[in-house]
Each structure stands twice: as structure tokens, then as C-alpha cells.
Design a protein around this motif. Structure first.
Motif, short mmCIF file in Angstrom:
data_model
loop_
_atom_site.label_atom_id
_atom_site.label_comp_id
_atom_site.label_asym_id
_atom_site.label_seq_id
_atom_site.Cartn_x
_atom_site.Cartn_y
_atom_site.Cartn_z
N VAL A 47 0.86 -1.18 0.00
CA VAL A 47 0.00 0.00 0.00
C VAL A 47 0.89 1.23 0.00
N LYS A 48 0.71 2.12 -0.98
CA LYS A 48 1.47 3.37 -1.02
C LYS A 48 0.92 4.31 0.04
N ILE A 49 1.83 4.90 0.82
CA ILE A 49 1.45 5.82 1.89
C ILE A 49 1.70 7.27 1.49
N ALA A 50 2.90 7.59 1.03
CA ALA A 50 3.25 8.98 0.70
C ALA A 50 4.47 9.00 -0.20
N ARG A 51 4.72 10.14 -0.81
CA ARG A 51 5.91 10.35 -1.65
C ARG A 51 6.73 11.47 -1.05
N VAL A 52 8.04 11.24 -0.90
CA VAL A 52 8.93 12.24 -0.31
C VAL A 52 10.17 12.41 -1.17
N PRO A 53 10.83 13.57 -1.08
CA PRO A 53 12.11 13.73 -1.76
C PRO A 53 13.14 12.77 -1.16
N ALA A 54 14.04 12.27 -1.97
CA ALA A 54 15.05 11.31 -1.49
C ALA A 54 15.92 11.91 -0.39
N GLY A 55 16.09 13.23 -0.39
CA GLY A 55 16.93 13.90 0.60
C GLY A 55 16.19 14.38 1.83
N ALA A 56 14.93 14.00 1.99
CA ALA A 56 14.14 14.43 3.15
C ALA A 56 14.67 13.76 4.42
N ARG A 57 14.86 14.53 5.49
CA ARG A 57 15.29 13.98 6.78
C ARG A 57 14.05 13.55 7.56
N ALA A 145 -1.93 -13.26 5.75
CA ALA A 145 -2.82 -12.36 5.01
C ALA A 145 -3.64 -11.50 5.96
N THR A 146 -3.99 -10.30 5.48
CA THR A 146 -4.93 -9.48 6.23
C THR A 146 -6.32 -9.96 5.86
N ASN A 147 -7.17 -10.26 6.84
CA ASN A 147 -8.50 -10.76 6.54
C ASN A 147 -9.59 -9.89 7.17
N ALA A 148 -9.21 -8.67 7.56
CA ALA A 148 -10.17 -7.69 8.07
C ALA A 148 -9.84 -6.34 7.47
N VAL A 149 -10.85 -5.58 7.12
CA VAL A 149 -10.64 -4.24 6.59
C VAL A 149 -10.32 -3.31 7.76
N GLY A 150 -9.33 -2.45 7.58
CA GLY A 150 -8.95 -1.53 8.65
C GLY A 150 -8.24 -0.31 8.11
N THR A 151 -8.02 0.64 8.98
CA THR A 151 -7.39 1.90 8.62
C THR A 151 -5.95 1.93 9.11
N VAL A 152 -5.07 2.44 8.26
CA VAL A 152 -3.69 2.70 8.65
C VAL A 152 -3.45 4.19 8.40
N THR A 153 -2.96 4.87 9.43
CA THR A 153 -2.64 6.30 9.32
C THR A 153 -1.18 6.50 9.65
N VAL A 154 -0.51 7.29 8.84
CA VAL A 154 0.89 7.63 9.09
C VAL A 154 1.00 9.14 9.17
N ASP A 155 1.56 9.62 10.26
CA ASP A 155 1.96 11.02 10.40
C ASP A 155 3.45 11.05 10.07
N LEU A 156 3.78 11.52 8.89
CA LEU A 156 5.17 11.57 8.42
C LEU A 156 5.67 13.00 8.58
N VAL A 157 6.68 13.17 9.42
CA VAL A 157 7.28 14.47 9.65
C VAL A 157 8.69 14.42 9.08
N TYR A 158 9.01 15.38 8.21
CA TYR A 158 10.36 15.43 7.65
C TYR A 158 10.77 16.86 7.40
N THR A 159 12.08 17.06 7.26
CA THR A 159 12.60 18.39 6.96
C THR A 159 13.40 18.33 5.68
N LEU A 160 13.48 19.47 5.05
CA LEU A 160 14.29 19.63 3.85
C LEU A 160 15.38 20.64 4.21
N ASP A 161 16.65 20.22 4.06
CA ASP A 161 17.76 21.11 4.40
C ASP A 161 17.84 22.27 3.43
#
Length: 161
Positions: A47-57, A145-161
């Protein structure tokens, strides 16, 4: 006169402890909150969650939250980075692995505190230089296998120098 003697210094990539950023000199902080509904699926589903720059801290503040994704069995979930621009070899467990998804839970996105503040590409196995472009943060189900529907939440915090 100083009343504190520092006995250890931060490593080079986290040497901001001694820096006093001036106006406009601070890092550019980003927060991406991504919530996905995970359907039932076979072991190895991604499952795709997010897209970030390769240099993100990636910050240690980044957190994962999930519902119980199984009524029977014990699926684990892993979080890693995938290539977007054919710039790396995808690494499905670069950030965290073996999280028990059979019950509701939460965890730091980055498994090892020693790795907080690394650039995204530095988590990828075998990658020592910035390949440029972007990386996809994604989740993989493992062990069952996952056999129940559910929610996944990600809080992604990153910085860009």
C-alpha cells in the motif's frame, strides 16, 4: 560562567544542537498525514502511503497508527521505501518491520532511535549517496494475510535542508 559542561556532542548530521538559526535559516518542516483503508489481501500486499524527496530527513516524530487487520492469523506490517524514478532498489522494511497488525496499535515510523534524522535514501539498504528524485513510503503485509478491513494512518514528519 557556564553552569553546564557538555560531555557529548551531537553527530555531524544532527549537529543543530549548537546552531542558532537566523531568520529564514531554519529547516523547512513538512507534515504529511496519510490515511488509507486496507482491504483484505494476501501476504506481500503493498500500500502506497506517501511520496517524499530522497533527501528528506525523517523525524523521530513520525508515527504509525493501525486498526486490527485480522480476525484470525497474525499478519505483520513493514514500512519501507520504493523507487519512483528508477533511482534505488526498493527496500520494503527500511524504516520499520515486524509490527503486529492482528490488534490495534501504534509505533514510531523509524524503528531505531539512532536513525532519527537520517535522509530518506540513507534508510535504503546499500544506498550511500543521494540518488535524487523521490521515494514512495509504502507498507507491506508479511507473515499472514490481512482478513479484516482496517485503517492505517501515518503522520510523516520530515525536513528539507
Amino acid at each position: 560562567m557556564a553552569d553546564v559542561t557538555y560531555t557529548q556532542k551531537a553527530t555531524v548530521r544532527r549537529d543543530a544542537a549548537s546552531a542558532v538559526p537566523g531568520k529564514g535559516d531554519a529547516a523547512n518542516t513538512k507534515l504529511v498525514t496519510s490515511t488509507v483503508e486496507v482491504s483484505t489481501g494476501a501476504t506481500g500486499s503493498t500500500v502506497k502511503i506517501a511520496r517524499v524527496p530522497a533527501g528528506a530527513r525523517i523525524s523521530g516524530l513520525s508515527t504509525i497508527y493501525w486498526d486490527a487487520l485480522a480476525t484470525s492469523g497474525s499478519p505483520d506490517i513493514d514500512f519501507g521505501f520504493a523507487s519512483v524514478n528508477s533511482n534505488i532498489t526498493s527496500d520494503p522494511d527500511a524504516l520499520n518491520d515486524g509490527l503486529d497488525a492482528s490488534a490495534t496499535g501504534s509505533s514510531a515510523l523509524v524503528k531505531d532511535r539512532a536513525n532519527y534524522g537520517k535522509k530518506a535514501y540513507e534508510y535504503v539498504n546499500g544506498q550511500s549517496t543521494n540518488p535524487g528524485g523521490e521515494l514512495d513510503l509504502y507498507m507491506t503485509t508479511t507473515t499472514a494475510a490481512t482478513n479484516a478491513v482496517g485503517t492505517v494512518t501515518v503522520d510523516l514528519v520530515y525536513t528539507l535542508d
